[in-house]
Design an enzyme around this catalytic site. Structure first.
Site, PDB file in Angstrom:
ATOM      1  N   ASN A 195      44.355  17.515  81.215  1.00 50.76           N
ATOM      2  CA  ASN A 195      44.070  18.461  80.129  1.00 50.76           C
ATOM      3  C   ASN A 195      44.109  17.687  78.815  1.00 50.76           C
ATOM      4  OD1 ASN A 195      44.032  20.460  78.212  1.00 50.76           O
ATOM      5  ND2 ASN A 195      46.002  21.355  78.767  1.00 50.76           N
ATOM      6  N   LYS A 238      43.435  18.717  75.884  1.00 51.07           N
ATOM      7  CA  LYS A 238      43.804  19.555  74.734  1.00 51.07           C
ATOM      8  C   LYS A 238      42.817  19.297  73.567  1.00 51.07           C
ATOM      9  CE  LYS A 238      48.439  19.706  76.549  1.00 51.07           C
ATOM     10  NZ  LYS A 238      49.861  19.902  76.342  1.00 51.07           N
ATOM     11  N   HIS A 280      47.332  28.716  79.596  1.00 55.67           N
ATOM     12  CA  HIS A 280      48.179  27.588  79.206  1.00 55.67           C
ATOM     13  C   HIS A 280      49.217  28.097  78.195  1.00 55.67           C
ATOM     14  CE1 HIS A 280      49.530  23.823  77.522  1.00 55.67           C
ATOM     15  NE2 HIS A 280      49.056  23.238  78.613  1.00 55.67           N
ATOM     16  N   GLU A 293      50.240  26.955  75.551  1.00 58.65           N
ATOM     17  CA  GLU A 293      49.818  26.847  74.141  1.00 58.65           C
ATOM     18  C   GLU A 293      48.922  28.029  73.760  1.00 58.65           C
ATOM     19  OE1 GLU A 293      48.446  22.798  74.525  1.00 58.65           O
ATOM     20  OE2 GLU A 293      50.524  22.193  74.840  1.00 58.65           O
ATOM     21  N   GLU A 322      54.088  24.877  84.466  1.00 59.69           N
ATOM     22  CA  GLU A 322      54.325  23.989  83.338  1.00 59.69           C
ATOM     23  C   GLU A 322      55.496  24.520  82.517  1.00 59.69           C
ATOM     24  OE1 GLU A 322      50.516  21.578  82.422  1.00 59.69           O
ATOM     25  OE2 GLU A 322      50.527  23.347  81.159  1.00 59.69           O
ATOM     26  N   GLY A 340      54.807  17.767  76.442  1.00 55.52           N
ATOM     27  CA  GLY A 340      54.675  16.923  75.257  1.00 55.52           C
ATOM     28  C   GLY A 340      56.010  16.469  74.680  1.00 55.52           C
ATOM     29  N   SER A 342      54.907  16.329  80.783  1.00 52.67           N
ATOM     30  CA  SER A 342      55.303  14.924  80.680  1.00 52.67           C
ATOM     31  C   SER A 342      55.141  14.147  81.986  1.00 52.67           C
ATOM     32  CB  SER A 342      56.731  14.804  80.145  1.00 52.67           C
ATOM     33  OG  SER A 342      56.816  15.370  78.842  1.00 52.67           O
TER      34      SER A 342
HETATM   35  P1  13P Z   1      52.018  16.666  78.614  1.00 49.70           P
HETATM   36  O1  13P Z   1      51.676  15.942  79.898  1.00 49.70           O
HETATM   37  O2  13P Z   1      51.500  15.983  77.390  1.00 49.70           O
HETATM   38  O3  13P Z   1      53.491  17.008  78.547  1.00 49.70           O
HETATM   39  O4  13P Z   1      51.235  18.069  78.661  1.00 49.70           O
HETATM   40  C1  13P Z   1      51.312  18.854  79.798  1.00 49.70           C
HETATM   41  C2  13P Z   1      50.330  19.965  79.686  1.00 49.70           C
HETATM   42  O5  13P Z   1      50.493  20.858  78.876  1.00 49.70           O
HETATM   43  C3  13P Z   1      49.130  19.905  80.542  1.00 49.70           C
HETATM   44  O6  13P Z   1      48.425  21.098  80.499  1.00 49.70           O
END
Ligand code: 13P
Length: 247
Positions: free
Chosen positions: A7, A9, A92, A94, A163, A169, A206
């Site tokens: 992903n 983003k 997601h 976010e 997740e 992140g 992560s």
């Molecule tokens: P990270 O791997 O940067 O922690 O992000 C995970 C994520 O949100 C994948 O959709």
């Protein structure tokens, strides 16, 4: 077979992402795993063109549930499908956190993505406070029941990603034991909700080359949804090359 999904983003201009896609095409060797990239919308057509003769799939990061109409700034599932996507992320954390997307709205998106002939990759996960106060089981149950209860999901046409928000992140990965245990709990919730418990379950938060094999070797972890580390073609390719027994 594991599912290794990246992903991206909101990262990369179309020019930068074309270069990244070419590097990924060169670095990811065709193998037993299903590899998927989720670039920003503007890079979806380039991804479809550059990865055309590879086994690497392309997905959208989001879509609107309506097929068309006065929804300024939105993209429909049919548009993504036509542009070459086989997958779309839904829910997601976010999107839930920054755009206020509710379980009911996400349910509509799952239906729209499925009807457009793509595989929804539906994300669930608890916050740090919910992990610490022990309510994460109820949170995951609510997210699953409200968005997915009663839908005809199958292993071939629907993927679920766990997740934990506190691991996204932050560099804090859930330990493979904790992730595996929580994902086992998700299988029980699926069963109790009348949904297939053998869905492919992806872990996200992560994930990186240093922890990928120990996560992927757990019983309940069928794949990874990778954020930051998926932007580095060599790291992404290393994770895509996982085979059983790698730990
Ligand atoms: P990270 O791997 O940067 O922690 O992000 C995970 C994520 O949100 C994948 O959709």
């Amino acid at each position: 077979m594991k599912i290794i999904a990246g992903n991206w983003k909101m990262n990369g201009t179309p020019g930068e992402n074309s270069a990244r896609l070419r590097e990924i095409k060169a670095a990811v060797k065709e193998g037993e795993n299903r590899v998927i990239v989720f670039p920003p919308f503007l890079s979806v057509p380039d991804a479809a063109a550059i990865l055309k003769d590879t086994a690497i799939g392309v997905g959208g990061q989001n879509c609107h549930p309506r097929p068309s109409g006065a929804y300024t700034g939105e993209v429909s599932a049919a548009m993504l499908k036509d542009a070459g996507c086989g997958y779309c992320l839904v829910g997601h954390s976010e999107r839930r956190q920054y755009f206020g997307e509710s379980d009911a709205f996400l349910r509509e998106k799952v239906i729209a993505v499925t009807e457009a002939g793509m595989i929804p990759v539906f994300c669930v996960g608890e916050s740090e406070a919910e992990r610490e106060d022990g309510s994460y089981g109820q949170v995951l149950r609510r997210q699953i029941e409200n968005a997915l209860g009663g839908l005809a999901l199958t292993k071939e046409t629907f993927f679920l990603a766990y997740e934990p928000v506190w691991a996204i992140g932050t560099g804090k990965t859930a330990t493979p034991e904790d992730a595996d245990e929580t994902m086992g709990m998700i299988r029980s919730i699926l069963k109790e909700t009348g949904l297939p418990e053998d869905l492919y379950l992806l872990y996200g938060g992560s994930a990186k080359p240093a922890n990928a094999a120990s996560l992927l070797s757990r019983k309940n972890i069928d794949g990874l949804l990778i954020g930051g580390a998926s932007l580095k073609p060599a790291d992404f390719a290393a994770m895509a090359a996982y085979t059983d027994g790698d730990e």
